[in-house]
Design an enzyme around this catalytic site. Structure first.
Site, PDB file in Angstrom:
ATOM      1  N   HIS A 139     -58.902 126.340  84.069  1.00  0.00           N
ATOM      2  CA  HIS A 139     -58.468 126.906  85.343  1.00  0.00           C
ATOM      3  C   HIS A 139     -57.176 127.710  85.145  1.00  0.00           C
ATOM      4  CE1 HIS A 139     -60.810 123.872  88.085  1.00  0.00           C
ATOM      5  NE2 HIS A 139     -61.602 124.606  87.321  1.00  0.00           N
ATOM      6  N   GLU A 165     -54.294 127.449  86.501  1.00  0.00           N
ATOM      7  CA  GLU A 165     -53.088 126.624  86.357  1.00  0.00           C
ATOM      8  C   GLU A 165     -52.944 126.140  84.914  1.00  0.00           C
ATOM      9  OE1 GLU A 165     -55.539 126.333  88.553  1.00  0.00           O
ATOM     10  OE2 GLU A 165     -54.901 125.371  90.420  1.00  0.00           O
ATOM     11  N   CYS A 196     -56.947 122.081  92.166  1.00  0.00           N
ATOM     12  CA  CYS A 196     -58.102 121.215  92.413  1.00  0.00           C
ATOM     13  C   CYS A 196     -57.756 119.758  92.155  1.00  0.00           C
ATOM     14  CB  CYS A 196     -59.273 121.633  91.524  1.00  0.00           C
ATOM     15  SG  CYS A 196     -59.035 121.219  89.790  1.00  0.00           S
ATOM     16  N   CYS A 236     -56.444 119.727  88.057  1.00  0.00           N
ATOM     17  CA  CYS A 236     -55.186 120.478  87.909  1.00  0.00           C
ATOM     18  C   CYS A 236     -54.059 119.811  88.691  1.00  0.00           C
ATOM     19  CB  CYS A 236     -55.352 121.902  88.414  1.00  0.00           C
ATOM     20  SG  CYS A 236     -56.382 122.905  87.341  1.00  0.00           S
ATOM     21  N   ALA A 267     -70.048 153.684  89.857  1.00  0.00           N
ATOM     22  CA  ALA A 267     -69.093 154.412  89.034  1.00  0.00           C
ATOM     23  C   ALA A 267     -69.068 155.847  89.526  1.00  0.00           C
ATOM     24  CB  ALA A 267     -69.506 154.369  87.568  1.00  0.00           C
ATOM     25  N   THR A 285     -83.867 155.300  90.895  1.00  0.00           N
ATOM     26  CA  THR A 285     -82.946 155.162  89.762  1.00  0.00           C
ATOM     27  C   THR A 285     -83.699 154.624  88.551  1.00  0.00           C
ATOM     28  OG1 THR A 285     -81.143 154.716  91.294  1.00  0.00           O
ATOM     29  CG2 THR A 285     -80.778 154.099  89.003  1.00  0.00           C
ATOM     30  N   LEU A 316     -80.456 147.596  81.936  1.00  0.00           N
ATOM     31  CA  LEU A 316     -79.764 146.712  82.890  1.00  0.00           C
ATOM     32  C   LEU A 316     -79.556 145.307  82.341  1.00  0.00           C
ATOM     33  CD1 LEU A 316     -81.489 147.877  86.207  1.00  0.00           C
ATOM     34  CD2 LEU A 316     -79.234 148.541  85.347  1.00  0.00           C
ATOM     35  N   ARG A 363     -75.779 143.629  77.138  1.00  0.00           N
ATOM     36  CA  ARG A 363     -75.680 143.644  75.674  1.00  0.00           C
ATOM     37  C   ARG A 363     -74.268 143.936  75.160  1.00  0.00           C
ATOM     38  NH1 ARG A 363     -77.993 147.889  77.826  1.00  0.00           N
ATOM     39  NH2 ARG A 363     -77.365 150.009  77.276  1.00  0.00           N
TER      40      ARG A 363
END
Lengths: 339, 339
Positions: free
Chosen positions: B53, B55, B105, B114, B181, B218, B226, B229
């Site tokens: 986490h 913290e 937490c 934490c 983008a 598209t 998609l 990699r």
């Protein structure tokens, strides 16, 4: 995130960029001060020529943070602040570190010398981004060395060079920047684009520009005033770039006091000026492409409008992106070798 | 620039936004630690579910900064770090302040709690942006109060709420973000737009998404893979939004292992998923406008291309703008009442 000397220098750099352009005929400079135990005491910048240098603003803020002595908050002029600090510092700065994007000045002009102030306060470590090339103000480092300070040069040097470049340019020749406002989807038309905060920032820019260049069609269509009324500032001289020399003289920009307006078909008038803002969009962008040093974009997070920068291929490096309340203000330079 | 509690919380907030989306199914959280004398010791964030986490990352970095004990740098897992800190802290954190965007937490899951760690270390002042609403993890503040820590709630609360919102949304229902983008001039077509760094970031996003939504055109035009990699990550399931159900099955996305591909004419499949990225441009933007929670824009500082977001009127609030080496990554929300 690593917290090191670069971190503190970067805080100074970011703060300085907020005043890029506005400090003319001075350079944009930022300064951070870190205390004996590594505590961050101040991050300040130079705001305007005639006002205190970045180092003085930062030392003032650090002094207040360390002492809570409210008297210093009343002091506005650089001379007052210098005198007060010299009389009241009580050696609290002895173990501090100071980060300045530019070598502290050694000359006494509108303000006493920053290098002398830093030396008198006994600041232990001084980190400098880039050395001053201006022979009037340089040699600050020599003053500091004599005082026994440890000086580290070239901290984030390239970023500090980019920050200083406009100053170097208008000192040696002229600095030309192209300013535009656009929406996120790239449009520059169809009414008001920028936030109130951005528009005020543009007026502050106009206040310190000595020449504003604009296209003839923009003048005919928008009938602008092109003054700095939002900041009660002075209106710059205007160069209207136009082959056609006739304009409706009722257009407000012709009626602003203490302003010259030139209507000319090329940019040669710019050679009479030092700090030049070109305001425009796609057409002016292309016309001025070879004479522009930096680009200043006010980006509004909105979709709308119709026309923008079409049929242009160019690539930029973002030198600084400052998120305001609403918009983003970006300073960029064009990447020269982009095909 | 004022250096106060908000300043340190804002450092934590900015650091956390860099990992927004990447921490799924955990929240994006940031944490700063400031030492006894106000010295900044650490600014860290939670990076990925299963990893420490925010913290813990911050306390680890602060411990190293204070002790220069390199052994802690070797420890990767949260459990190892917790154990090492509990055995070796030597009360060096007693006078520190910790700033966390989210209430620490209290539950022991993949990592120890934490709140217990902070209590055991005896950290004196804890500043919290927003309280945890997740009943499994909440009550961290109660643990801290019992330990005698001074807790200040609601530091930069709204900003911390905006940071936490995706977590709240996928915990209670599903979180949907629209990613695109674009170049500075608003275009989304004509080849590669983003920097290598941004493209890698997109793959990291895909790695933690459970569903990726994309338009049929598209898929037909770009013939994409998609997958994730570039970060050796897992490929998300795909929802192709298309009235026309036939596709060339040679398109690479159909050949990625361990992936489901749905071809459907509406978004209802999203109800089976929790963390959903829609990738697209103008058309998909309009189709998905009413079901998107946040917008994620990769802005490349370039002019070029032809088409983008035309004939759309919308206004956004920028929640965070992070300047990478080249591009700017912006998280935004649409301003609902914009006409």
């Amino acid at each position: 995130m690593e917290i090191d000397h670069n971190f503190y220098m970067n805080l100074a750099i970011s703060e300085a960029w907020k005043y890029q352009g506005l400090t003319y005929a001075n350079p944009a400079v930022g300064c951070s001060i870190v205390g004996e135990h590594g505590e961050l005491l101040a991050v300040e910048a130079h705001h305007k020529a005639g006002e205190p240098h970045a180092e003085v603003n930062a030392i003032k803020a650090a002094y207040y943070k360390l002492t809570q002595d409210e008297k210093i908050l009343q002091l506005i002029s650089s001379s007052q602040i210098h005198i007060y600090l010299l009389q009241n510092h009580n050696n609290i700065f002895k173990k501090c570190s100071l980060y300045s994007t530019l070598e502290p000045c050694s000359h006494v002009g509108k303000t006493p010398s920053c290098a002398n102030l830093i030396a008198e306060l006994g600041i232990k470590n001084v980190f400098v981004g880039v050395e001053d090339f201006n022979t009037d103000a340089a040699n600050g480092n020599t003053v500091l060395e004599k005082s026994g300070a440890n000086i580290s040069l070239h901290v984030e040097q390239q970023k500090c060079e980019d920050l200083l470049f406009p100053f170097k340019k208008f000192m040696s020749d002229k600095f030309v920047f192209f300013k535009w406002a656009q929406r996120l989807n790239g449009t520059t038309d169809a009414g008001i684009i920028s936030s109130a905060e951005s528009r005020k920032n543009v007026h502050a820019m106009r206040d310190v520009c000595d020449l504003l260049v604009i296209g003839g069609n923009t003048v005919r269509n928008d009938r602008p005033t092109l003054d700095a009324r939002l900041v009660n500032g002075k209106a710059p001289d205007i160069l209207i770039l136009s082959r056609e020399k006739e304009f409706d003289t009722a257009i407000p920009l012709f009626h602003v006091k203490n302003r010259k307006v030139y209507i000319e078909s090329d940019f040669s008038r710019m050679n009479d000026y030092k700090n030049i803002m070109i305001e425009g969009s796609a057409k002016m962008y292309e016309l001025s492409r070879d004479i522009v040093d930096y680009y200043l974009c006010y980006l509004a997070p909105a979709f709308g409008g119709h026309d923008g920068f079409k049929n242009i291929e160019d690539k930029f490096q973002i030198l600084n992106a400052d998120k305001e309340e609403e918009d983003i203000i970006m300073w960029m330079k064009r990447i020269e070798d982009y095909e």
